[in-house]
Design a protein around this motif. Structure first.
Motif, mmCIF file in Angstrom:
data_model
loop_
_atom_site.group_PDB
_atom_site.id
_atom_site.type_symbol
_atom_site.label_atom_id
_atom_site.label_comp_id
_atom_site.label_asym_id
_atom_site.label_seq_id
_atom_site.Cartn_x
_atom_site.Cartn_y
_atom_site.Cartn_z
ATOM 1 N N TYR A 1 -5.242 -11.505 -5.345
ATOM 2 C CA TYR A 1 -4.170 -11.781 -4.389
ATOM 3 C C TYR A 1 -3.883 -10.526 -3.589
ATOM 4 O O TYR A 1 -3.888 -9.421 -4.128
ATOM 5 N N LYS A 2 -3.635 -10.704 -2.322
ATOM 6 C CA LYS A 2 -3.293 -9.578 -1.454
ATOM 7 C C LYS A 2 -1.775 -9.387 -1.500
ATOM 8 O O LYS A 2 -1.018 -10.305 -1.227
ATOM 9 N N VAL A 3 -1.374 -8.195 -1.883
ATOM 10 C CA VAL A 3 0.051 -7.866 -1.934
ATOM 11 C C VAL A 3 0.560 -7.736 -0.507
ATOM 12 O O VAL A 3 -0.101 -7.096 0.329
ATOM 13 N N PRO A 4 1.719 -8.338 -0.210
ATOM 14 C CA PRO A 4 2.275 -8.160 1.137
ATOM 15 C C PRO A 4 2.396 -6.674 1.476
ATOM 16 O O PRO A 4 2.739 -5.853 0.615
ATOM 17 N N LYS A 5 2.084 -6.343 2.720
ATOM 18 C CA LYS A 5 2.005 -4.941 3.154
ATOM 19 C C LYS A 5 3.261 -4.148 2.796
ATOM 20 O O LYS A 5 3.172 -3.040 2.285
ATOM 21 N N ARG A 6 4.420 -4.728 3.048
ATOM 22 C CA ARG A 6 5.656 -3.974 2.792
ATOM 23 C C ARG A 6 5.845 -3.686 1.304
ATOM 24 O O ARG A 6 6.475 -2.703 0.935
ATOM 25 N N LEU A 7 5.285 -4.529 0.442
ATOM 26 C CA LEU A 7 5.359 -4.265 -0.995
ATOM 27 C C LEU A 7 4.259 -3.296 -1.431
ATOM 28 O O LEU A 7 4.489 -2.441 -2.287
ATOM 29 N N ALA A 8 3.092 -3.432 -0.835
ATOM 30 C CA ALA A 8 1.982 -2.532 -1.167
ATOM 31 C C ALA A 8 2.341 -1.083 -0.838
ATOM 32 O O ALA A 8 1.966 -0.163 -1.573
ATOM 33 N N GLU A 9 3.089 -0.893 0.225
ATOM 34 C CA GLU A 9 3.492 0.463 0.633
ATOM 35 C C GLU A 9 4.460 1.098 -0.362
ATOM 36 O O GLU A 9 4.617 2.311 -0.388
ATOM 37 N N ARG A 10 5.103 0.287 -1.171
ATOM 38 C CA ARG A 10 6.076 0.782 -2.146
ATOM 39 C C ARG A 10 5.425 1.192 -3.471
ATOM 40 O O ARG A 10 6.059 1.859 -4.287
ATOM 41 N N VAL A 11 4.180 0.758 -3.697
ATOM 42 C CA VAL A 11 3.481 1.047 -4.952
ATOM 43 C C VAL A 11 3.122 2.521 -5.006
ATOM 44 O O VAL A 11 2.613 3.085 -4.040
ATOM 45 N N LYS A 12 3.399 3.132 -6.153
ATOM 46 C CA LYS A 12 3.064 4.539 -6.329
ATOM 47 C C LYS A 12 2.734 4.795 -7.796
ATOM 48 O O LYS A 12 3.045 3.980 -8.673
#
Length: 172
Positions: free
Chosen positions: A90-101
């Protein structure tokens, strides 16, 4: 499934995350697994950050700050069956992917505890929640408070399976 059972299931799944977290060696917690993709650390970052965001959406829907929009049939089916449809990735929505660290094990545990507190603090709102007050999920569309609760459970279980795939790749 009743909301109380869903909440109990969520706590059971979160306990599994805690148990796994204690077993992961610090040295590989932030290491890219052999199957590539996210590290254990990034999975914990994503799942508990997005779960906290889901609690906010849950609370808005429960407080009547949502909209009266339909929930798509396929989404209702996902919620009924309790699992995301099988897919390669599944592709994580961009705004959520940017929060992953990458986070430490201590930060992961803090995230878990923050989520559990938010869940317990906001769960009583469900008693007065209106079924037609819905807030938007980035992929699934509009969900009411009870649906958000079920989504949180499904999403947590989905990423628990991801952790198991990562574990298997390190063992191979």
């Amino acid at each position: 499934m009743t909301a109380a059972k869903v909440k109990a299931s969520i706590h059971q799944v979160v306990d599994a995350y805690k148990s796994k977290l204690l077993r992961y060696p610090e040295g590989i917690f932030q290491t890219t697994p052999p199957i590539s993709g996210w590290t254990y650390s990034e999975v914990y970052s994503h799942i508990f950050d997005s779960s906290l965001l889901s609690i906010i959406a849950f609370a808005h829907a429960a407080n009547g700050k949502g909209e009266d929009k339909p929930t798509h049939f396929m989404v209702k089916l996902i919620l009924l069956l309790g699992a995301l449809p099988p897919a390669k990735k599944y592709k994580v929505p961009k705004r959520l992917a940017e929060r992953v660290k990458k986070i430490s094990k201590t930060e992961a545990l803090d995230f878990i505890l923050e989520f559990e507190k938010a869940l317990d603090d906001n769960y009583p709102l469900l008693a007065d929640a209106k079924a037609n007050s819905k807030t938007k999920h980035p992929r699934l569309g509009y969900l009411n408070a009870k649906q958000w609760l079920r989504f949180i459970e499904i999403h947590l279980k989905h990423h628990l399976k991801q952790l198991e795939r990562i574990e298997m790749s390190f063992k191979a």
